[in-house]
Enzyme design. Structure first.
Site, PDB file in Angstrom:
ATOM      1  N   ARG A  51       0.825  -1.208   0.000  1.00 51.22           N
ATOM      2  CA  ARG A  51       0.000   0.000   0.000  1.00 51.22           C
ATOM      3  C   ARG A  51       0.861   1.261   0.000  1.00 51.22           C
ATOM      4  O   ARG A  51       0.510   2.266  -0.606  1.00 51.22           O
ATOM      5  CB  ARG A  51      -0.888  -0.032   1.235  1.00 51.22           C
ATOM      6  CG  ARG A  51      -2.105   0.856   1.122  1.00 51.22           C
ATOM      7  CD  ARG A  51      -3.037   0.599   2.253  1.00 51.22           C
ATOM      8  NE  ARG A  51      -2.417  -0.275   3.266  1.00 51.22           N
ATOM      9  CZ  ARG A  51      -2.947  -0.529   4.445  1.00 51.22           C
ATOM     10  NH1 ARG A  51      -4.064   0.018   4.786  1.00 51.22           N
ATOM     11  NH2 ARG A  51      -2.349  -1.330   5.326  1.00 51.22           N
ATOM     12  N   GLU A 216      10.143 -21.652  23.476  1.00 51.18           N
ATOM     13  CA  GLU A 216      10.689 -20.354  23.072  1.00 51.18           C
ATOM     14  C   GLU A 216      10.987 -19.519  24.307  1.00 51.18           C
ATOM     15  O   GLU A 216      10.339 -19.682  25.342  1.00 51.18           O
ATOM     16  CB  GLU A 216       9.675 -19.613  22.199  1.00 51.18           C
ATOM     17  CG  GLU A 216       9.344 -20.339  20.919  1.00 51.18           C
ATOM     18  CD  GLU A 216       8.417 -19.517  20.034  1.00 51.18           C
ATOM     19  OE1 GLU A 216       8.904 -18.780  19.179  1.00 51.18           O
ATOM     20  OE2 GLU A 216       7.189 -19.592  20.243  1.00 51.18           O
ATOM     21  N   ASP A 235      -1.729 -20.962  17.317  1.00 50.14           N
ATOM     22  CA  ASP A 235      -0.507 -20.374  16.754  1.00 50.14           C
ATOM     23  C   ASP A 235       0.546 -21.442  16.446  1.00 50.14           C
ATOM     24  O   ASP A 235       1.308 -21.308  15.492  1.00 50.14           O
ATOM     25  CB  ASP A 235       0.064 -19.365  17.766  1.00 50.14           C
ATOM     26  CG  ASP A 235       1.252 -18.584  17.231  1.00 50.14           C
ATOM     27  OD1 ASP A 235       1.139 -18.068  16.102  1.00 50.14           O
ATOM     28  OD2 ASP A 235       2.279 -18.488  17.920  1.00 50.14           O
ATOM     29  N   HIS A 240       2.391 -26.127  13.307  1.00 50.41           N
ATOM     30  CA  HIS A 240       3.773 -26.615  13.388  1.00 50.41           C
ATOM     31  C   HIS A 240       3.909 -27.964  14.111  1.00 50.41           C
ATOM     32  O   HIS A 240       4.518 -28.901  13.595  1.00 50.41           O
ATOM     33  CB  HIS A 240       4.668 -25.590  14.094  1.00 50.41           C
ATOM     34  CG  HIS A 240       4.624 -24.215  13.494  1.00 50.41           C
ATOM     35  ND1 HIS A 240       4.467 -23.995  12.143  1.00 50.41           N
ATOM     36  CD2 HIS A 240       4.716 -22.983  14.049  1.00 50.41           C
ATOM     37  CE1 HIS A 240       4.475 -22.696  11.912  1.00 50.41           C
ATOM     38  NE2 HIS A 240       4.619 -22.050  13.050  1.00 50.41           N
ATOM     39  N   LYS A 337       5.813 -19.891  25.324  1.00 46.27           N
ATOM     40  CA  LYS A 337       6.645 -18.688  25.267  1.00 46.27           C
ATOM     41  C   LYS A 337       7.302 -18.480  26.624  1.00 46.27           C
ATOM     42  O   LYS A 337       6.785 -18.940  27.641  1.00 46.27           O
ATOM     43  CB  LYS A 337       5.779 -17.459  24.971  1.00 46.27           C
ATOM     44  CG  LYS A 337       4.893 -17.604  23.734  1.00 46.27           C
ATOM     45  CD  LYS A 337       5.664 -17.338  22.474  1.00 46.27           C
ATOM     46  CE  LYS A 337       4.748 -17.389  21.260  1.00 46.27           C
ATOM     47  NZ  LYS A 337       5.478 -17.593  20.018  1.00 46.27           N
TER      48      LYS A 337
HETATM   49  C1  BG6 Z   1       5.294 -18.658  14.192  1.00 45.58           C
HETATM   50  C2  BG6 Z   1       4.468 -18.265  15.375  1.00 45.58           C
HETATM   51  O1  BG6 Z   1       4.516 -19.352  13.251  1.00 45.58           O
HETATM   52  O2  BG6 Z   1       6.377 -19.487  14.616  1.00 45.58           O
HETATM   53  C3  BG6 Z   1       5.310 -17.557  16.409  1.00 45.58           C
HETATM   54  O3  BG6 Z   1       3.399 -17.418  14.965  1.00 45.58           O
HETATM   55  C4  BG6 Z   1       6.515 -18.384  16.764  1.00 45.58           C
HETATM   56  O4  BG6 Z   1       4.553 -17.283  17.575  1.00 45.58           O
HETATM   57  C5  BG6 Z   1       7.269 -18.842  15.526  1.00 45.58           C
HETATM   58  O5  BG6 Z   1       7.367 -17.595  17.577  1.00 45.58           O
HETATM   59  C6  BG6 Z   1       8.362 -19.826  15.870  1.00 45.58           C
HETATM   60  O6  BG6 Z   1       9.142 -20.100  14.737  1.00 45.58           O
HETATM   61  P1  BG6 Z   1      10.666 -20.521  14.863  1.00 45.58           P
HETATM   62  O7  BG6 Z   1      11.079 -20.810  13.446  1.00 45.58           O
HETATM   63  O8  BG6 Z   1      11.384 -19.364  15.481  1.00 45.58           O
HETATM   64  O9  BG6 Z   1      10.702 -21.737  15.730  1.00 45.58           O
END
Ligand code: BG6
Length: 491
Positions: A51, A216, A235, A240, A337
């Site tokens: 944009r 994380e 998320d 994942h 987290k």
């Molecule tokens: C993302 C999530 O898809 O993956 C995040 O939205 C997360 O919350 C991230 O931190 C983690 O990815 P990676 O590659 O750092 O393990």
């Protein structure tokens, strides 16, 4: 070992959302790294579209800043950066209106491979797809790339799939789950299906349980209000962790071919049993005050800007795959987290031998565990029992057969491309193996929805856990009551 770069054909790649966070952190730096590696052919062009009103020169300056910030010094070569910036163009575009589309059409060369990366909010997927068609920009073979979140439940995922299907065939749609682009995640398939060693043991008869951990250290500060509508289940688990589970649990595909692999993953997702309330632990990280009382690190509620939030920043689940291979082997999943360390791994714990011939084995025996480390320090580790060296009888000890890819593969192992680099190149090559098919995403939501609806209906609150810990106390109990233990979270 010599690094191999498999060239791709010339392409025009349009990145919608080219000034956004993902483009800055991952897409533009990743494309530059591929350019540096010699994989981007002569004649290829990358067209940023967003944009923001700016010209190509300003966009190139923007890309240069992204490269400076996110590419390691070893790959920042002034001449290469200059040459890379030379293949960038920019078009200001109105995703919901008419502005910019004819300019874009004039730039995209239909005789080349055309790929359109939708690095934008899902609400814009439909309008973008529609305009690409209305303005005759998308050639018949054009590919589109879409990011997660792909929906927030089954109904919204179905609606997104239906919108995209109005304009594109499934073979043209590349749904990204960047975990599938991680080197070690693909290695899971190599380890399982290129070696005879593991497959005969890869079932409920020999595997006691599987642990999948994605821990994380970061909190959600900065994206708290977005994250609060999602939570760890949506998320991380629905996508994942689910993909990791699929690669561990799936049957051997008949060939390493996109649909053969995705058919097998889909069967796993469909075989997942509903999860009982007692098999779920959710948590929120607490605020942290340093010992001197001066430093304050906000807790989840503060980061989420929602004092009443019931969204989880941590989740642990005990999951069962109801099929012949896995009946009776629990899969324990956890992600969160602000945990003790940033580490992702899959650990497969095998059962004990049927009979011990060693007198002292009862005290010293430990299970064989195969650990696949996704990050950091990608590699594998197989814990084995051997004889403790020295005289004095037959004493057993557990030792690791440890392989770090960085050490085993030399330069290549230490220089593993980022997931996004690999995935974008797969789009250009037209290889969908590492992308999620529409039915896979829908099946994953069909399993996820009742879990979330369950805790919402029960009014469950997540349990607080200390920042820098391994998660809530109840998560320990989830394992203890089965006579098992989580592996320690550490780098
Ligand atoms: C993302 C999530 O898809 O993956 C995040 O939205 C997360 O919350 C991230 O931190 C983690 O990815 P990676 O590659 O750092 O393990």
């Amino acid at each position: 070992m010599v690094s191999r770069v498999i060239p791709v054909d010339p392409f025009d790649l349009v990145v919608f959302g080219a000034t956004g966070d993902l483009a800055n952190r991952k897409i533009l730096p990743g494309l530059y790294r591929r350019f540096f590696a010699g994989q981007i052919p002569e004649g290829a062009r990358i067209i940023g579209a967003a944009r923001t009103e700016m010209d190509t020169a300003a966009f190139r300056a923007h890309a240069r800043a992204a490269i400076d910030e996110h590419v390691g010094a070893g790959k920042r070569d002034a001449a290469q950066i200059e040459a890379f910036l030379g293949i960038l163009e920019y078009v200001p575009i109105d995703a919901m209106g008419e502005g910019g589309w004819t300019t874009l059409k004039a730039l995209v060369r239909p005789q080349l491979i055309n790929a359109f990366y939708f690095s934008v909010a899902p609400a814009l997927f439909g309008p973008l797809a529609e305009r690409l068609h209305a303005f005759g920009i998308a050639a018949a073979e054009a590919r589109i790339v879409v990011e997660k979140p792909f929906g927030r439940d089954l109904a919204s995922a179905k609606a997104l799939n239906a919108t995209l299907a109005e304009h594109f065939d499934e073979t043209q749609i590349y749904r990204i789950d960047h975990y599938l682009g991680k080197e070690t995640v693909q290695n899971l398939m190599a380890v399982r299906f290129a070696n005879i060693l593991f497959e005969p043991l890869w079932n409920a008869q020999f595997v006691d349980h599987v642990q999948i951990t994605v821990a994380e250290t970061v909190g959600v500060g900065g994206r708290g209000s977005y994250y609060d509508k999602s939570g760890a289940m949506r998320d991380m688990v629905q996508n994942h962790l689910m993909q990791l589970l699929c690669l561990i649990a799936m049957e051997p595909p008949y060939h390493f071919d996109p649909d053969a692999v995705r058919d097998e993953k889909l069967k796993v997702i469909r075989a997942l049993q509903p999860v009982l309330a007692a098999d779920i632990v959710r948590g929120q990280y607490l605020a942290h005050r340093s010992d001197d009382g001066k430093g304050h690190q906000p807790g989840y509620l503060e980061d989420a800007e929602n004092p009443d939030s019931r969204t989880e920043s941590y989740i642990a689940l005990r999951v069962h795959v109801a099929n012949w291979r896995w009946k009776g082997t629990p899969f324990y999943l956890r992600t969160g987290k602000r945990l003790r360390a940033r580490t992702s791994e899959i650990a497969i714990t095998f059962k004990e031998p049927p009979h011990s011939i060693f007198d002292e084995a009862d005290e010293t025996w430990r299970e064989n565990v195969l650990v696949i480390r996704l990050q950091p320090n990608e590699g594998m580790n197989l814990k084995m029992m051997i004889k403790e060296p020295g005289p004095g009888g037959m004493r057993l000890v557990q030792v690791p057969l440890d392989m770090s890819f960085a050490e085993a593969l030399g330069e290549d192992g230490a220089d593993i491309p980022d997931a996004y680099e690999r995935l974008i190149m797969d789009v250009i090559r037209g290889n969908q193996t590492l992308f999620m098919r529409g039915d896979e995403v829908e099946a994953a939501w069909a399993w996820t929805d009742p879990i979330i609806e369950g805790w919402t209906a029960r009014g469950d609150r997540p349990q607080g856990y200390d920042a820098g810990s391994s998660g809530p106390e109840d998560a320990l109990m989830l394992m203890h009551r089965d006579g098992r233990r989580w592996r320690e979270i550490r780098e």
